[in-house]
Scaffold this active site. Structure first.
Site: not given
Ligand code: XLS
Ligand code: NI
Ligand code: NI
Length: 441
Positions: A101, A104, A232, A268, A271, A296, A309
């Site tokens: 990001h 970051d 995403e 992801e 998610h 992801d 995560d």
């Molecule tokens: C948050 C998201 C984030 C995205 C990028 O839940 O996974 O990390 O991957 O903004």
């Molecule tokens: Ni993510």
């Molecule tokens: Ni996430």
């Protein structure tokens, strides 16, 4: 050049008999799987934010891990130390890509002109590192969820000024992504959603998000971005209702707004779980729509209802993921470890062990998926399951479009009660998966 992880050697493949925790036991980038190198099928990426930023801070306590890398946090010296540490980390693990990001990379100022100048400086520095190491950028994105200005979202905000600020951030993040040769650009709609309909106009907000994505697409193409834009999906957290609930919702949205040729999906795993789906369900929905972009790679915890995560550990899940990826002919994106160490795993050594776990888990998943495909029993079962549409006259008439409700009714009337469909044989198929998984060696 200062070494940040002095006690960590370059991580090598030692095979499944190795007891060395700082070695790969399954991930062997040179190993051929169906004629391709494992390292090429699994383009792993480091997530800048978790690996170089997250220090274990949670709602109940401050950070436990030291991510200062010897510098004062919030300074450009610290930002540069993160670059140095990050590249050393990736090189030692043999990781070829990173994702970031905007915020970051550098500390964010209230004045976007200052933040942007910092981004120019750091991206020059990153570019030098990329050239000397061969490490590449998988994707970039703009963080449009942490700063309080985004409390009501970025594209979905009620403030035209905040919307403009979001546009400015996307513009710069795209500039940096293109400068670094990124393969993709991600939109995770962190706060694109709502808490209550009492204060929300969903139609207005969705159309404004589409306007922002369209502007991003147009600007990206104008400055020479040839890669894929990604959405995403995530159903909730931080908002109660997030607009990009799951892959199917995001794909419908992209199609409705004419964005489906430029956008794909970044799936992801955690998610998917939050949306009440499996990881492989989300991947399949993307694949059948030609929109499987990037992954992801992480996992959630079935006991917890949020985005934990965690590093991938679940070999079944990785296997089903890799089945989808192999059947789709591979990923155009990569496997970004959007994952963080648990708070008590706070040492630098834990960061390496976490990536080793994730990479070995996906290597196992790949090997198992490849065996399931070459075993063939599951694929041929699925094919046979629908055979009545190919082997019978009535089935063929449905498939070739000749059937009408009248012709099918006439057939049904002749049948009396049709026989039950053939058995789904789920348990037998699960048994086959276990045979393949545990007969791996
Ligand atoms: C948050 C998201 C984030 C995205 C990028 O839940 O996974 O990390 O991957 O903004
Ligand atoms: Ni993510
Ligand atoms: Ni996430």
């Amino acid at each position: 050049m200062k070494e940040y992880f002095e006690n960590i050697p370059a991580i090598k493949f030692e095979g499944s008999d190795s007891k060395n925790p700082l070695a790969f036991h399954f991930y062997d980038p040179e190993r051929l799987v169906s004629g391709k190198k494992m390292g090429d099928i699994l383009p792993f990426a480091m997530a800048w934010w978790h690996n170089l930023g997250a220090n274990g801070t949670d709602m109940f306590g401050r950070g436990a891990a030291d991510k200062s890398f010897g510098q004062k946090e919030g300074t450009m010296e610290h930002a540069k130390a993160k670059v140095d540490a990050g590249f050393e980390f990736m090189q030692k693990l043999g990781i070829k890509y990173f994702c970031f990001h905007d915020v970051d990379l550098v500390p964010e100022s209230d004045d976007i002109k200052i933040t942007n100048a910092r981004l120019d400086e750091i991206s020059d520095y990153i570019l030098l590192k990329m050239k000397s190491t061969g490490i590449k950028c998988l994707w970039g994105t703009a963080n449009m969820f942490s700063n309080p200005r985004y409390m009501n979202g970025a594209g979905s905000t009620n403030s035209a000024d905040v919307y403009s600020f979001a546009a400015a951030q996307v513009k710069k993040a795209l500039d940096v992504t293109v400068k670094l040769g990124g393969k993709g650009y991600v939109f995770w709609g962190g706060r694109e959603g709502y808490e209550t309909l009492l204060n929300t106009d969903i139609k207005f907000e969705l159309e404004n998000i589409a306007r922002l994505l369209t502007m991003a697409r147009d600007y990206g193409r104008k400055i020479g971005f040839k890669g894929d834009f990604y959405i995403e999906p995530k159903p909730k957290e931080p908002m109660k209702h997030q607009y990009d609930f799951d892959a199917a919702t995001a794909i419908g949205f992209l199609k409705a707004h004419g964005l489906d040729r430029d956008f794909k999906i970044n799936v992801e795993a955690n998610h998917a779980t939050l949306a009440g789906h499996t990881f492989e369900h989300e991947l399949r929905i993307c694949a059948i729509n030609g929109m499987l972009g990037s992954i992801d790679a992480n996992q959630g915890d079935p006991c917890l209802g949020w985005d934990t995560d965690e590093f991938p550990f679940d070999v079944y899940s990785a296997t089903f993921c890799m089945l989808e990826v192999l059947r789709a002919g591979g990923l155009s994106g990569g496997f970004n470890f959007d994952a963080k160490c648990r708070r008590p795993s706070y040492t630098h050594e834990d960061m390496f062990k976490a990536y080793i776990l994730g990479m070995d888990t996906f290597a196992l998943g790949l090997l198992a998926a490849d065996k399931i495909i070459s075993d063939g029993r599951i694929d041929s079962f699925v094919k046979d399951r629908y055979s009545s549409f190919f082997d019978t006259k009535i089935g063929k008439s449905i498939m070739d479009g000749a059937a009408t409700l009248e012709s099918l009714s006439a057939h049904a009337e002749k049948l009396g009660a049709p026989a039950l469909p053939s058995s789904g044989r789920q348990e037998e198929l699960q048994h086959i998966v276990n045979d393949v998984l545990f007969g791996l060696r």
